[in-house]
Design a protein around this motif. Structure first.
Motif, PDB file in Angstrom:
ATOM      1  N   TYR A 116      -6.263  -1.189   4.824  1.00  6.50           N
ATOM      2  CA  TYR A 116      -5.378  -0.154   4.264  1.00  6.50           C
ATOM      3  C   TYR A 116      -6.000   0.528   3.048  1.00  6.50           C
ATOM      4  CZ  TYR A 116      -1.659  -2.297   7.095  1.00  6.50           C
ATOM      5  OH  TYR A 116      -0.898  -2.779   8.134  1.00  6.50           O
TER       6      TYR A 116
ATOM      7  N   ARG B   4      -8.611   2.349   2.315  1.00  4.42           N
ATOM      8  CA  ARG B   4      -9.153   3.713   2.300  1.00  4.42           C
ATOM      9  C   ARG B   4      -8.071   4.771   2.468  1.00  4.42           C
ATOM     10  NH1 ARG B   4     -14.844   2.897   5.607  1.00  4.42           N
ATOM     11  NH2 ARG B   4     -15.726   1.451   4.075  1.00  4.42           N
ATOM     12  N   LEU B   5      -6.850   4.333   2.666  1.00  3.42           N
ATOM     13  CA  LEU B   5      -5.742   5.277   2.869  1.00  3.42           C
ATOM     14  C   LEU B   5      -4.972   5.531   1.584  1.00  3.42           C
ATOM     15  CD1 LEU B   5      -4.500   3.814   6.283  1.00  3.42           C
ATOM     16  CD2 LEU B   5      -6.076   5.720   5.912  1.00  3.42           C
ATOM     17  N   VAL B   6      -5.397   4.895   0.493  1.00  6.97           N
ATOM     18  CA  VAL B   6      -4.719   5.089  -0.797  1.00  6.97           C
ATOM     19  C   VAL B   6      -5.762   5.435  -1.855  1.00  6.97           C
ATOM     20  CG1 VAL B   6      -2.889   3.465  -0.179  1.00  6.97           C
ATOM     21  CG2 VAL B   6      -4.862   2.651  -1.489  1.00  6.97           C
TER      22      VAL B   6
ATOM     23  N   PHE C 105       0.824  -1.211   0.000  1.00  7.97           N
ATOM     24  CA  PHE C 105       0.000   0.000   0.000  1.00  7.97           C
ATOM     25  C   PHE C 105       0.857   1.261   0.000  1.00  7.97           C
ATOM     26  CE2 PHE C 105      -3.118  -3.185   0.911  1.00  7.97           C
ATOM     27  CZ  PHE C 105      -4.230  -2.715   0.223  1.00  7.97           C
TER      28      PHE C 105
END
Lengths: 343, 343
Positions: free
Chosen positions: A104, A106-108, A84
């Motif tokens: 992970y 929703r963080l990219v 990620f």
């Protein structure tokens, strides 16, 4: 559109592809190599000792199932986050890493497709529920959880070259899979006893107590256990096989070994639970049964199965090429959906 | 600058603050409540049944140590990622979640400060090494790993109101901590036997075999085990205590119970390993020893310790206020460093 850059996130329980057992890593490998063969730009996130024609990106040396000095939790956190952290370099991340990788996503900004290789426990469902609007693929129509945003069912595909057709039947019944009550090794033994046919059991011992109590006491000249086997070992089994017994006691998620056996021309007697009826055509590539009695009766009729038809079915439905083509359609759907989001 | 918004990420093994055992959650709670008292805008990420004057943000109902139906892995992935998904709402995330939280830090723009409450195993070190340029606080000078970007050592602080000074000594030796070989319960028993003083042992049983083999056989009228205790229970122990025995067999990371005992005026006989010499002043608030023999001799001199001096030391060095003021300095350092990065 093979100009797109794909990251395939494989598990790190085993090497990709695994030497012996490791279904998720096998499928991730088959997808990776299939995509490369069709011209895609692919980066495989897997253990450092993995083998691939794609670009290999690794932060974990070996599979945690292959080296007891490794802490699986540490491996997983390091490995998943690494992919990620490089999300910006890809147009799509294709995750085979279960619920952990979802946390992970929703963080990219890169879209993430998750192939769900199975729901290991009801306790993991809250994660799938939270991320239900992600992109998901099921590996059979039967192995679906309600409410998730499934784009397709894509059956696992196998490399047909690895399992050549055996034109004539052997004498053995074979069991191939994890030694675990879910896989019904005890039922296979019962069927062999009642059919008076030899049975060869191969696979890793996942449940030691079950093995000790329900398998070991039955081992003799008729019922043999040979431990885990690699591709070569599987082919030796297939060469001497009359039929594969797959008497699972819980719904099967896909059943890669059913396709492998069929590819070699070996008919399958499978419990009609879960995805088995999606893989095996009753009366054509094997028999779907509901009990030990039915399995014994099915073996009386096993000569009716056309071994060439078994292989043809796999060629049509469960080849790497079929699988990769299906994933390409899913990828393109995602690229279109993403373009709409931006527009 | 209390206009800044702080997220405190507490573990979800226990409620924050915990009912009994749970040192990391205790410290996270003390920091949270201390910051609120000083006017900071704080959001506490913790279990839903936690208690705080800050804003509580929870996706996990209960501590996984308090409810065996919970999968710790699922809880941790859901809980930690939730905080990072809300990173944009904060000027700083103060993590108490060990190596796992580090793997999300590069996916957000908000700076993350990690208080390292201890290195549980050499196997987790690769994660710290990867993220070594992050912001770290150690809880003692002795509990540091080389190469990490430490901004400070901040000693854990306790709420002094919870542990009032007991002006006169009682008769008991007390042991307070996890029942585990690391904590030297067996050494405390040996010291009690040789000193012919009563010993009360309190704490959760973390190592069942150790408890069964090295503690249970010694229990009698002189050596008693009372299980885990809450704050009230600790105060009852302190009220009857002559001294706290803390004969740890591996380097102590901080030793919260040493400060709690001292706060109540109870002198501490501690093994001179790790942080003990940072918490206990030899000859002033207790004795630092190197062996059972030295511990026995130290007890002969325990009357020399001024109980008021014990409390004063905690007021000066190990109060919540001291701790929070130290963290405020660390936060401001980070804000300055971040401003320089942007400029």
């Amino acid at each position: 559109m093979p100009s797109k850059r794909i990251a395939v996130l494989s598990p790190v329980a085993w090497r990709t592809p695994p030497r012996q057992y490791g279904a998720w890593e096998t499928v991730a490998s088959n997808i990776t190599e299939g995509l490369v063969a069709r011209g895609w730009d692919v980066t495989l996130f897997a253990t450092a000792n993995s083998r691939t024609r794609a670009r290999l990106h690794a932060v974990v040396e070996r599979g945690y199932e292959e080296d007891s000095s490794i802490d699986p939790k540490v491996s997983e956190y390091l490995h998943i986050s690494e992919a990620f952290e490089h999300a910006g370099e890809f147009d799509l991340i294709h995750s085979h890493y279960d619920f952990m990788a979802l946390t992970y996503t929703r963080l990219v900004n890169t879209p993430v497709l998750t192939t769900i290789h199975g729901f290991s426990s009801p306790r993991i469902m809250p994660v799938y529920e939270k991320y239900r609007n992600g992109y998901f693929v099921s590996i059979s129509d039967s192995d679906r959880a309600p409410g998730l945003n499934y784009l397709a069912t894509v059956y696992n595909g196998i490399n047909l070259k690895l399992y050549p057709l055996r034109k004539s039947a052997g004498d053995d019944l074979i069991f191939l899979g994890r030694i675990h009550p879910d896989k019904g090794v005890h039922l296979a033994i019962e069927v062999a006893r009642r059919s008076k046919m030899p049975l060869v059991i191969a696979g890793i011992i996942q449940d030691e107590t079950y093995f000790r109590e329900q398998v070991t006491p039955h081992l003799d000249r008729q019922i043999r256990f040979i431990g885990p086997v690699d591709v070569k070992g599987k082919n030796q089994l297939f060469a001497n096989a009359r039929a594969l017994l797959h008497l699972n006691t819980i719904p099967e998620r896909f059943g890669l070994v059913l396709a492998e056996a069929n590819a070699a021309g070996v008919p399958v007697v499978a419990m009609d639970l879960g995805s088995c009826r999606e893989v095996i055509q009753d009366g054509k590539t094997g028999f779907l049964v509901g009990s030990v009695e039915e399995a014994v009766r099915a073996l009386d009729r096993i000569g009716e199965i056309d071994r060439r038809a078994c292989r043809q079915r796999v060629e049509q439905c469960f080849s790497v090429e079929t699988m990769v083509a299906a994933y390409e359609r899913v990828y393109n759907t995602i690229f279109e959906l993403q373009a709409q989001k931006v527009a």
